[in-house]
Design a protein around this motif. Structure first.
Motif, PDB file in Angstrom:
ATOM      1  N   ALA A  38     -18.885  51.378  20.638  1.00  0.00           N
ATOM      2  CA  ALA A  38     -20.064  50.568  20.350  1.00  0.00           C
ATOM      3  C   ALA A  38     -21.218  50.977  21.267  1.00  0.00           C
ATOM      4  CB  ALA A  38     -19.755  49.090  20.506  1.00  0.00           C
ATOM      5  N   HIS A  39     -20.915  51.240  22.522  1.00  0.00           N
ATOM      6  CA  HIS A  39     -21.947  51.671  23.465  1.00  0.00           C
ATOM      7  C   HIS A  39     -22.524  53.023  23.035  1.00  0.00           C
ATOM      8  CE1 HIS A  39     -24.157  51.905  27.154  1.00  0.00           C
ATOM      9  NE2 HIS A  39     -23.550  53.023  27.513  1.00  0.00           N
ATOM     10  N   SER A  66     -22.675  54.136  19.997  1.00  0.00           N
ATOM     11  CA  SER A  66     -23.494  53.879  18.812  1.00  0.00           C
ATOM     12  C   SER A  66     -24.869  53.352  19.205  1.00  0.00           C
ATOM     13  CB  SER A  66     -22.811  52.872  17.891  1.00  0.00           C
ATOM     14  OG  SER A  66     -21.627  53.393  17.387  1.00  0.00           O
ATOM     15  N   VAL A  67     -24.888  52.434  20.142  1.00  0.00           N
ATOM     16  CA  VAL A  67     -26.154  51.873  20.597  1.00  0.00           C
ATOM     17  C   VAL A  67     -27.015  52.970  21.225  1.00  0.00           C
ATOM     18  CG1 VAL A  67     -27.206  50.298  22.263  1.00  0.00           C
ATOM     19  CG2 VAL A  67     -25.293  49.531  20.859  1.00  0.00           C
ATOM     20  N   ASN A  68     -26.398  53.820  22.044  1.00  0.00           N
ATOM     21  CA  ASN A  68     -27.150  54.922  22.655  1.00  0.00           C
ATOM     22  C   ASN A  68     -27.711  55.858  21.598  1.00  0.00           C
ATOM     23  OD1 ASN A  68     -26.873  54.114  25.291  1.00  0.00           O
ATOM     24  ND2 ASN A  68     -25.035  55.343  25.665  1.00  0.00           N
ATOM     25  N   GLU A  96     -30.681  54.188  19.882  1.00  0.00           N
ATOM     26  CA  GLU A  96     -31.842  54.149  20.779  1.00  0.00           C
ATOM     27  C   GLU A  96     -32.503  55.512  20.871  1.00  0.00           C
ATOM     28  OE1 GLU A  96     -30.389  52.541  24.466  1.00  0.00           O
ATOM     29  OE2 GLU A  96     -30.491  50.480  23.734  1.00  0.00           O
TER      30      GLU A  96
END
Length: 149
Positions: free
Chosen positions: A19-20, A22-24, A27
């Protein structure tokens, strides 16, 4: 003992890491696309000449998507996916500042200026002919019906 409904700590850590990631990814995509989708990318910077300033106006949009991965099954195999994005910028017009007065001037599509009047002219020319042909056909049908043949 843990119940089957609980997620083991290692799997939870993998999901958080995915998930981290994916967020990166999202962004980074947003930063890159947002930085490139600008009015200056379409037109350039505002221009001032002989006491006239021209400020470009554009419609800009961008979209993006992402993905994630996770560990599955007892064999510790992984699966996942990624994403991408795109940007579009469309020139709309410009603002002209002259003698202290600002005026918006849209950029018009020349095909619309030509095609619309041409279509109206053709429709206006063809419509009476079509109406006459339909009336003649209807009159012929009535004549055949009244004669019985």
């Amino acid at each position: 003992m843990s119940s089957p409904d609980q997620t083991p700590p290692a799997a939870a850590l993998t999901d958080v890491t995915a998930a981290h990631a994916s967020v990166n990814l999202l962004e980074r995509l947003a930063d890159k696309l947002g930085g490139r989708a600008s009015v200056s990318a379409v037109f350039g910077e505002p221009v001032t000449r002989d006491d006239i300033t021209v400020i470009p106006v554009a419609g800009i949009g961008f979209g993006f998507g992402g993905g994630a991965g996770r560990e599955t099954g007892t064999a510790k195999t992984g699966e996942g996916g990624g994403g991408g994005g795109g940007a579009a910028a469309t020139p709309l017009g410009f603002i002209e500042i002259k003698n202290g007065t600002a005026t918006y001037k849209p950029i018009r599509d020349p095909w619309v200026d030509i095609a619309l009047p041409l279509a109206a002219l053709l429709a206006g020319t063809a419509a009476p002919k079509i109406v006459r042909a339909l009336r003649a056909r209807r009159a012929l049908s009535r004549a055949r019906f009244t004669r019985g043949g």
